[in-house]
Design a protein around this motif. Structure first.
Motif, PDB file in Angstrom:
ATOM      1  N   VAL A   1       0.852  -1.193   0.000  1.00 23.77           N
ATOM      2  CA  VAL A   1       0.000   0.000   0.000  1.00 23.77           C
ATOM      3  C   VAL A   1       0.886   1.240   0.000  1.00 23.77           C
ATOM      4  O   VAL A   1       1.761   1.404   0.868  1.00 23.77           O
ATOM      5  CB  VAL A   1      -0.932   0.011   1.226  1.00 23.77           C
ATOM      6  N   PHE A   2       0.652   2.113  -0.961  1.00 24.71           N
ATOM      7  CA  PHE A   2       1.453   3.328  -1.096  1.00 24.71           C
ATOM      8  C   PHE A   2       1.162   4.309   0.035  1.00 24.71           C
ATOM      9  O   PHE A   2       0.004   4.546   0.389  1.00 24.71           O
ATOM     10  CB  PHE A   2       1.155   3.989  -2.447  1.00 24.71           C
ATOM     11  N   ILE A   3       2.258   4.875   0.587  1.00 25.76           N
ATOM     12  CA  ILE A   3       2.129   5.848   1.674  1.00 25.76           C
ATOM     13  C   ILE A   3       2.381   7.264   1.169  1.00 25.76           C
ATOM     14  O   ILE A   3       1.524   8.137   1.280  1.00 25.76           O
ATOM     15  CB  ILE A   3       3.110   5.523   2.821  1.00 25.76           C
ATOM     16  N   GLU A   4       3.593   7.488   0.626  1.00 23.26           N
ATOM     17  CA  GLU A   4       3.928   8.844   0.194  1.00 23.26           C
ATOM     18  C   GLU A   4       5.108   8.838  -0.766  1.00 23.26           C
ATOM     19  O   GLU A   4       5.848   7.863  -0.874  1.00 23.26           O
ATOM     20  CB  GLU A   4       4.272   9.726   1.399  1.00 23.26           C
ATOM     21  N   LYS A   5       5.276   9.976  -1.442  1.00 21.83           N
ATOM     22  CA  LYS A   5       6.380  10.215  -2.380  1.00 21.83           C
ATOM     23  C   LYS A   5       7.261  11.317  -1.801  1.00 21.83           C
ATOM     24  O   LYS A   5       6.768  12.298  -1.258  1.00 21.83           O
ATOM     25  CB  LYS A   5       5.819  10.629  -3.737  1.00 21.83           C
ATOM     26  N   ILE A   6       8.573  11.148  -1.929  1.00 24.82           N
ATOM     27  CA  ILE A   6       9.530  12.138  -1.440  1.00 24.82           C
ATOM     28  C   ILE A   6      10.449  12.541  -2.584  1.00 24.82           C
ATOM     29  O   ILE A   6      11.024  11.674  -3.254  1.00 24.82           O
ATOM     30  CB  ILE A   6      10.381  11.571  -0.278  1.00 24.82           C
ATOM     31  N   LYS A   7      10.597  13.822  -2.809  1.00 21.17           N
ATOM     32  CA  LYS A   7      11.522  14.312  -3.827  1.00 21.17           C
ATOM     33  C   LYS A   7      12.895  14.464  -3.186  1.00 21.17           C
ATOM     34  O   LYS A   7      13.100  15.321  -2.322  1.00 21.17           O
ATOM     35  CB  LYS A   7      11.048  15.637  -4.416  1.00 21.17           C
ATOM     36  N   GLU A   8      13.841  13.613  -3.601  1.00 25.86           N
ATOM     37  CA  GLU A   8      15.165  13.597  -2.995  1.00 25.86           C
ATOM     38  C   GLU A   8      16.089  14.660  -3.595  1.00 25.86           C
ATOM     39  O   GLU A   8      16.946  15.207  -2.911  1.00 25.86           O
ATOM     40  CB  GLU A   8      15.809  12.215  -3.163  1.00 25.86           C
ATOM     41  N   SER A   9      15.929  14.906  -4.898  1.00 24.07           N
ATOM     42  CA  SER A   9      16.733  15.908  -5.595  1.00 24.07           C
ATOM     43  C   SER A   9      15.934  16.350  -6.826  1.00 24.07           C
ATOM     44  O   SER A   9      14.754  16.014  -6.958  1.00 24.07           O
ATOM     45  CB  SER A   9      18.100  15.361  -6.001  1.00 24.07           C
ATOM     46  N   GLU A  10      16.577  17.058  -7.731  1.00 19.55           N
ATOM     47  CA  GLU A  10      15.870  17.620  -8.889  1.00 19.55           C
ATOM     48  C   GLU A  10      15.113  16.559  -9.678  1.00 19.55           C
ATOM     49  O   GLU A  10      13.988  16.789 -10.123  1.00 19.55           O
ATOM     50  CB  GLU A  10      16.858  18.344  -9.808  1.00 19.55           C
ATOM     51  N   ASP A  11      15.710  15.379  -9.870  1.00 16.99           N
ATOM     52  CA  ASP A  11      15.047  14.349 -10.669  1.00 16.99           C
ATOM     53  C   ASP A  11      15.098  12.964 -10.028  1.00 16.99           C
ATOM     54  O   ASP A  11      15.037  11.944 -10.707  1.00 16.99           O
ATOM     55  CB  ASP A  11      15.647  14.296 -12.077  1.00 16.99           C
ATOM     56  N   VAL A  12      15.215  12.913  -8.698  1.00 13.81           N
ATOM     57  CA  VAL A  12      15.235  11.640  -7.973  1.00 13.81           C
ATOM     58  C   VAL A  12      14.108  11.634  -6.947  1.00 13.81           C
ATOM     59  O   VAL A  12      13.955  12.581  -6.162  1.00 13.81           O
ATOM     60  CB  VAL A  12      16.588  11.404  -7.284  1.00 13.81           C
TER      61      VAL A  12
END
Length: 228
Positions: free
Chosen positions: A17-28
């Motif tokens: 089950v998906f919880i959340e998305k995190i933007k680590e850098s410009e395109d990661v």
């Protein structure tokens, strides 16, 4: 034996089950999923992830699990550019509560002992090392046995907060990377273990460089990230 274990593990499927998305850098980006109670893996292994919320071609992709079981999440991290594949576009569309399927875990890119070990990550190849370092810290293994060389040419190093208590050199040039590898091999020679993860060409180049320093094939562990 490792091949047989992988062949059997691939039939184990989990709905995550998906919880959340995190933007680590410009395109990661990192994607976090709730871990099933009966799902476990060795840090450094990967799973086969299948998109289930929409129909796309090539809906299954191998991805390293960047978390450890005790974190109670399955974390995957990937680079997503301006023209993403259908698979990566579908990842970006995930909303909390949606599901993906994971088969596995598979792979032998994990620690077998506590001998002196050099981790070499290039670009997105850093993902298995997050899990390996979390494992080392959790087990309170003698940390001076391990060192990470993390190469990212654009200085886009991620996970820095996760590595703050670990021996890490953040590297931006090939010359510096090879120099530090040579310093390590001169000290430990073939008594150490060497883990390399990254794009195919980079892994091949670094493997050949280690061999030129008389490091045996048995001491070199490789994880090739295809498509980068």
């Amino acid at each position: 034996m490792s091949f047989l274990k992988d062949a059997l593990s691939i039939f184990k499927k989990s709905e995550l089950v998906f919880i959340e998305k995190i933007k680590e850098s410009e395109d990661v980006y990192s994607f976090l999923f709730k871990k099933d109670d009966d799902l476990t893996w060795k840090p450094g292994q990967h799973g086969l992830f299948t998109i289930t919320h929409k129909k796309i071609k090539n809906n299954t992709k191998p991805m390293t699990v960047a978390s450890i079981p005790s974190e109670n999440v399955v974390k995957i991290t990937t680079k997503i550019g301006d023209t993403p594949s259908d698979f990566k576009s579908a990842l970006l569309e995930l909303e909390a509560g949606m599901k993906v399927s994971m088969s596995g875990p598979v792979g032998s890119f994990y620690l077998k002992d506590e001998s002196p070990t050099l981790f070499i990550a290039t670009g997105i190849g850093i993902t298995p090392f997050r899990a390996l370092i979390k494992q080392i810290e959790e087990k309170q293994t003698t940390s001076n046995q391990f060192k990470l060389l993390y190469f990212a040419s654009q200085n886009e190093h991620i996970y820095k907060e996760d590595f703050k208590n670990f021996d890490v050199d953040y590297i931006t040039t090939n010359e510096q990377l090879l120099q530090e590898i040579d310093e390590y091999t001169e000290k430990h020679k073939d008594t150490g273990q060497y883990f390399i993860a990254g794009a195919k060409a980079e892994v091949h180049m670094l493997t050949e460089h280690l061999k030129s320093k008389h490091i045996s094939k048995r001491a070199i562990n490789k994880n090739v990230f295809m498509g980068y």
